[in-house]
Structures are given as structure tokens and as C-alpha cells.
Design an enzyme around this catalytic site. Structure first.
Site, PDB file in Angstrom:
ATOM      1  N   GLY A 191       0.825  -1.199   0.000  1.00  0.00           N
ATOM      2  CA  GLY A 191       0.000   0.000   0.000  1.00  0.00           C
ATOM      3  C   GLY A 191       0.857   1.246   0.000  1.00  0.00           C
ATOM      4  O   GLY A 191       2.086   1.180   0.083  1.00  0.00           O
TER       5      GLY A 191
ATOM      6  N   GLY B 252       2.137   5.338   1.118  1.00  0.00           N
ATOM      7  CA  GLY B 252       2.288   6.238   2.251  1.00  0.00           C
ATOM      8  C   GLY B 252       3.314   5.825   3.287  1.00  0.00           C
ATOM      9  O   GLY B 252       3.950   4.772   3.216  1.00  0.00           O
TER      10      GLY B 252
ATOM     11  N   CYS C  56       5.610  -5.911   1.684  1.00  0.00           N
ATOM     12  CA  CYS C  56       5.931  -4.499   1.449  1.00  0.00           C
ATOM     13  C   CYS C  56       5.422  -3.638   2.609  1.00  0.00           C
ATOM     14  O   CYS C  56       5.965  -3.716   3.702  1.00  0.00           O
ATOM     15  CB  CYS C  56       5.384  -4.043   0.098  1.00  0.00           C
ATOM     16  SG  CYS C  56       6.157  -2.524  -0.501  1.00  0.00           S
ATOM     17  N   LEU C  57       4.363  -2.835   2.422  1.00  0.00           N
ATOM     18  CA  LEU C  57       3.811  -2.072   3.538  1.00  0.00           C
ATOM     19  C   LEU C  57       3.407  -3.004   4.669  1.00  0.00           C
ATOM     20  O   LEU C  57       3.588  -2.678   5.849  1.00  0.00           O
ATOM     21  CB  LEU C  57       2.610  -1.246   3.072  1.00  0.00           C
ATOM     22  CG  LEU C  57       1.897  -0.427   4.161  1.00  0.00           C
ATOM     23  CD1 LEU C  57       2.807   0.652   4.723  1.00  0.00           C
ATOM     24  CD2 LEU C  57       0.608   0.178   3.621  1.00  0.00           C
TER      25      LEU C  57
ATOM     26  N   GLN D 248       6.304  -3.726   6.840  1.00  0.00           N
ATOM     27  CA  GLN D 248       6.624  -2.596   7.706  1.00  0.00           C
ATOM     28  C   GLN D 248       5.626  -2.474   8.859  1.00  0.00           C
ATOM     29  O   GLN D 248       6.015  -2.184  10.002  1.00  0.00           O
ATOM     30  CB  GLN D 248       6.631  -1.315   6.873  1.00  0.00           C
ATOM     31  CG  GLN D 248       7.684  -1.308   5.776  1.00  0.00           C
ATOM     32  CD  GLN D 248       7.437  -0.236   4.728  1.00  0.00           C
ATOM     33  OE1 GLN D 248       6.538   0.599   4.874  1.00  0.00           O
ATOM     34  NE2 GLN D 248       8.219  -0.258   3.653  1.00  0.00           N
TER      35      GLN D 248
ATOM     36  N   TYR E 136      10.100   3.496   2.201  1.00  0.00           N
ATOM     37  CA  TYR E 136      10.429   3.353   3.621  1.00  0.00           C
ATOM     38  C   TYR E 136      10.982   1.961   3.878  1.00  0.00           C
ATOM     39  O   TYR E 136      10.656   0.995   3.168  1.00  0.00           O
ATOM     40  CB  TYR E 136       9.187   3.588   4.488  1.00  0.00           C
ATOM     41  CG  TYR E 136       8.692   5.012   4.452  1.00  0.00           C
ATOM     42  CD1 TYR E 136       9.076   5.929   5.428  1.00  0.00           C
ATOM     43  CD2 TYR E 136       7.850   5.446   3.437  1.00  0.00           C
ATOM     44  CE1 TYR E 136       8.631   7.243   5.388  1.00  0.00           C
ATOM     45  CE2 TYR E 136       7.404   6.758   3.383  1.00  0.00           C
ATOM     46  CZ  TYR E 136       7.796   7.652   4.353  1.00  0.00           C
ATOM     47  OH  TYR E 136       7.363   8.943   4.310  1.00  0.00           O
TER      48      TYR E 136
ATOM     49  N   HIS F 289       8.281  -7.725  -3.589  1.00  0.00           N
ATOM     50  CA  HIS F 289       7.007  -8.260  -4.078  1.00  0.00           C
ATOM     51  C   HIS F 289       7.224  -9.660  -4.641  1.00  0.00           C
ATOM     52  O   HIS F 289       7.672  -9.808  -5.787  1.00  0.00           O
ATOM     53  CB  HIS F 289       6.421  -7.343  -5.151  1.00  0.00           C
ATOM     54  CG  HIS F 289       5.922  -6.045  -4.604  1.00  0.00           C
ATOM     55  ND1 HIS F 289       4.599  -5.806  -4.334  1.00  0.00           N
ATOM     56  CD2 HIS F 289       6.583  -4.912  -4.257  1.00  0.00           C
ATOM     57  CE1 HIS F 289       4.447  -4.588  -3.848  1.00  0.00           C
ATOM     58  NE2 HIS F 289       5.646  -4.024  -3.786  1.00  0.00           N
TER      59      HIS F 289
ATOM     60  N   GLU G 189       5.173 -11.884  -5.743  1.00  0.00           N
ATOM     61  CA  GLU G 189       4.354 -12.268  -6.901  1.00  0.00           C
ATOM     62  C   GLU G 189       4.982 -11.796  -8.212  1.00  0.00           C
ATOM     63  O   GLU G 189       4.614 -12.269  -9.295  1.00  0.00           O
ATOM     64  CB  GLU G 189       2.934 -11.725  -6.760  1.00  0.00           C
ATOM     65  CG  GLU G 189       2.742 -10.254  -7.056  1.00  0.00           C
ATOM     66  CD  GLU G 189       3.233  -9.349  -5.951  1.00  0.00           C
ATOM     67  OE1 GLU G 189       3.281  -8.121  -6.178  1.00  0.00           O
ATOM     68  OE2 GLU G 189       3.584  -9.844  -4.860  1.00  0.00           O
TER      69      GLU G 189
END
Length: 363
Positions: A218, A220, A245-246, A249, A290, A330, A332
Site C-alpha cells: 500500500g 504512504g 511491502c507495507l 513494515q 520506507y 514483491h 508475486e
């Protein structure tokens, strides 16, 4: 041809020819080094709020099709490129890049010196920029106001539950901006997949009786989503969980770690990642600004499993007692190399095995 400019908050101005929707926009200016996959990038929810600079010299040669989009909409704030092909040549091509930019009301610039722009981003770090139609007043004062992570996630996530697939293994994706290729992979692995909004409460998730949980990618700054940390930890401690990924985190933050912003992010399909258990190097697809701060990870709880070869940043973790796995890249790989698809395959196999063991215990 209408002229336009990319104005950076640091003062640099890059000129080009306007494409797509004729409306100005503001975004975080980032770059992706992939040679192919522009359709997947433009539709990846992780790019919400960002203007993506496509560094490959010519974009659009194979057009746009109905198969490779990662979501139903273009998610980028804007797009910047060098040369744009208006006559694609591919048997699957059904539209041009210009067509979809106009359809989804996304502005962009072509014939930009993207090499100089990338040099500026690498010099200053990821910076804010504004796409503007050519102005008669060069001293015009621009504002660079961007939405926070909560607003971006709200913009890209599903608003209600979505189900697909008919397998015996039930995976629930907590959606902060999932990619369709992630769902396709799980369905092809024999899973029933339920996608729920990021704000679904714990009781509603438990009522779905999942066998495993995926916390999605995602957009931000992950630290701005702290309101969801307690739920993420509760979910991860209740079901086999994979964070991507997000999601990686957020799990780290939920266990007390910290995140920090990279100078200009990892975005491309050729990032080398080292498996710390085997020493093997995998080439991965990445899209993030990030990373998890290495020193902040409690290594009595989590084992670090992957690191980036270039900067040694944390690329994966594994809980030492619970079936919780995270990866920054990622797996996939859409688009990108398929070196790490085994991450998803192993997760599904783990979920199926744990489900079988649980069923035997109940007999």
C-alpha cells in the site's frame, strides 16, 4: 502540442509536452528503473500520491491490455517520461498509454530529460513536485501539499468485503492497497481469497474463519497508520500471517520496531536481495520509499531473513515462535523476475499444513 512543466519544491523546473488529462497535480516525485511493466506500475496502489518517472527511454511500445492491470484504476498522481509511443505493436494491445491517461484523468509529461530528473531526485532525495501547464508568470508561487497515509490508503483500499476463488484453503487479505497479481497467485495455488478493508475489526476477521492472513502492500508513510498497529499484532498472533511491502513494515511497527525513509527509495525489477540463511542472491521487484530500521528490530522475537545487497536494509523477517513471515519485496513479481515466488508458495503450504494439523487435533 501543449507545453507543460514539472516544478520541484527545490526550485528545478523540467519542461516537456503535456499528455493525458489537462489538469495540474501535486505529488511525491519518484522514479522506477524497470525496462517493462509500465501498465502494472501505473495501476499499482502503492504509487497513490506519487508522480512516477519512467526511466526507460521509450514507453508504450506494447500498448495497454485488459490483463495486466494491478487495480481497476490508474493510481499514480502523474507520470513523467521521455519518448511516448502512440502506435503500439503487440497482439494483446487494446489501448495506448495516452488513451488510459485521458480515461482515468491522469496528467503527464513526455519529452522530459528524465536522466537529469533522476539525477536531481538522487541528489535531493524523494521530493515533492507539481505538474503545471506552461505559465506566463515564472515567479508563480507553487504549493506542495500532499495527503497523509490514512487518506491515501482510504483512497485505494476496497470499501467492502470481496471474495474470489474456491479452494479449501481460506486466505484473508487485509487490504491497504493490494495488487491483483497477489490474489491471482493465491487463487492459482488453490486458495479461496477474501479481501477485507484495512479497518475491518478483529471480531469481523475472526468470523470469516481464515486459515491464513496476508497484510498487503500500500501507499504512504507506515508510521502514520499507528492506529492499526494493535489490530495487526493481534491478527498476526492469531493466524499464520504474511506481510508484503507495507504489510512487512506494519508488522515490524506493531512489534515495536521503527521505520525510516530511504533517500530515493527502491523502485524497479532488478533489486538484489540476499537470503541470510542460504547466502543465495535473489533478483526482486520492489516499490517502496520506507524501510524497517535494522537496529530497532527485537531479534529475540524476530529473525532477519533477507537484506538488500546494495544498502543492507531489512528485506524480510520471521517470528521465532509464531508462523509470521514478512518480506519487503514483491514475491508475486508482476512485473519482474520470479526468483521469490516460492515465498507465497511456502506460505500457502504452511497454512495448509497447520490447518491439517489443527483438524487432526480435533478428531
Amino acid at each position: 502540442m501543449t507545453k507543460g512543466q514539472l516544478v520541484l519544491e527545490t526550485g528545478e523546473v523540467f519542461s516537456g509536452e503535456w499528455i493525458g488529462y489537462r489538469g495540474e497535480c501535486v505529488g511525491e516525485v519518484v522514479f522506477n528503473t524497470s525496462m517493462t511493466g509500465y501498465q502494472e506500475m501505473l495501476t499499482d496502489p502503492s504509487y497513490a500520491g506519487q508522480m512516477i518517472t519512467l526511466t526507460y527511454p521509450i514507453i508504450g511500445t506494447y500498448g495497454i491490455n485488459h490483463e495486466d492491470s494491478e487495480s481497476d484504476f490508474l493510481q499514480v498522481a502523474g507520470v513523467i517520461m521521455n519518448d511516448l509511443c502512440e502506435e503500439p505493436n503487440h497482439f494483446q494491445s487494446q489501448a495506448t498509454v495516452t488513451d488510459i491517461l485521458k480515461k482515468h484523468c491522469i496528467p503527464g509529461l513526455k519529452n522530459v530529460d528524465t536522466r537529469s530528473l533522476v539525477v536531481a531526485i538522487r541528489k535531493h532525495g524523494t521530493i515533492k513536485g507539481k505538474l503545471v501547464l506552461e505559465k506566463p508568470f515564472p515567479d508563480y508561487k507553487h504549493e506542495f501539499i500532499l495527503p497523509d497515509a490514512k487518506k491515501l490508503v482510504r483512497q485505494v483500499a476496497v470499501t467492502s468485503m470481496v471474495q474470489t476463488g474456491a479452494g479449501s484453503c481460506h486466505i484473508v487479505i487485509i487490504d491497504f492497497g493490494f495488487k491483483k497479481s497477489m490474489v491471482h497467485f493465491l487463487v492459482n495455488e488453490g486458495c479461496k481469497v477474501t479481501i477485507v478493508p484495512y479497518h475491518y475489526d478483529m471480531e469481523a476477521i475472526e468470523a470469516l474463519n481464515p486459515d491464513g492472513i496476508v497484510i498487503s502492500n500500500g501507499p504512504g508513510n507506515p508510521s502514520e497508520l499507528q492506529i492499526y498497529f494493535p489490530k495487526i499484532r493481534s491478527v498476526a498472533e492469531s493466524f499464520p500471517t504474511l506481510g508484503i511491502c507495507l504489510g512487512h513494515q506494519l508488522i515490524a511497527l506493531a512489534y515495536g520496531a521503527k521505520t525510516e525513509k530511504l533517500l530515493f527509495g527502491h523502485r524497479g525489477a532488478n533489486h538484489p536481495v540476499k537470503d541470510l540463511q542460504t547466502g543465495k542472491i535473489n533478483i526482486t521487484a520492489q516499490n517502496h520509499g520506507y524501510v524497517v530500521n535494522r537496529e530497532s528490530v527485537n531479534e529475540s522475537i524476530f529473525q532477519l531473513t533477507f537484506e538488500h545487497v546494495h544498502d543492507n536494509s531489512v528485506e524480510g523477517m520471521k517470528h521465532k515462535q509464531l508462523p509470521i513471515t514478512t518480506v519487503q519485496f514483491h514475491p508475486e513479481a508482476h512485473p519482474g523476475p520470479r526468483d521469490t515466488t516460492y515465498i507465497l508458495t511456502d506460505f500457502v503450504q504452511q497454512v495448509k499444513q497447520l490447518k491439517e494439523e489443527y483438524l487432526w487435533e480435533k478428531v
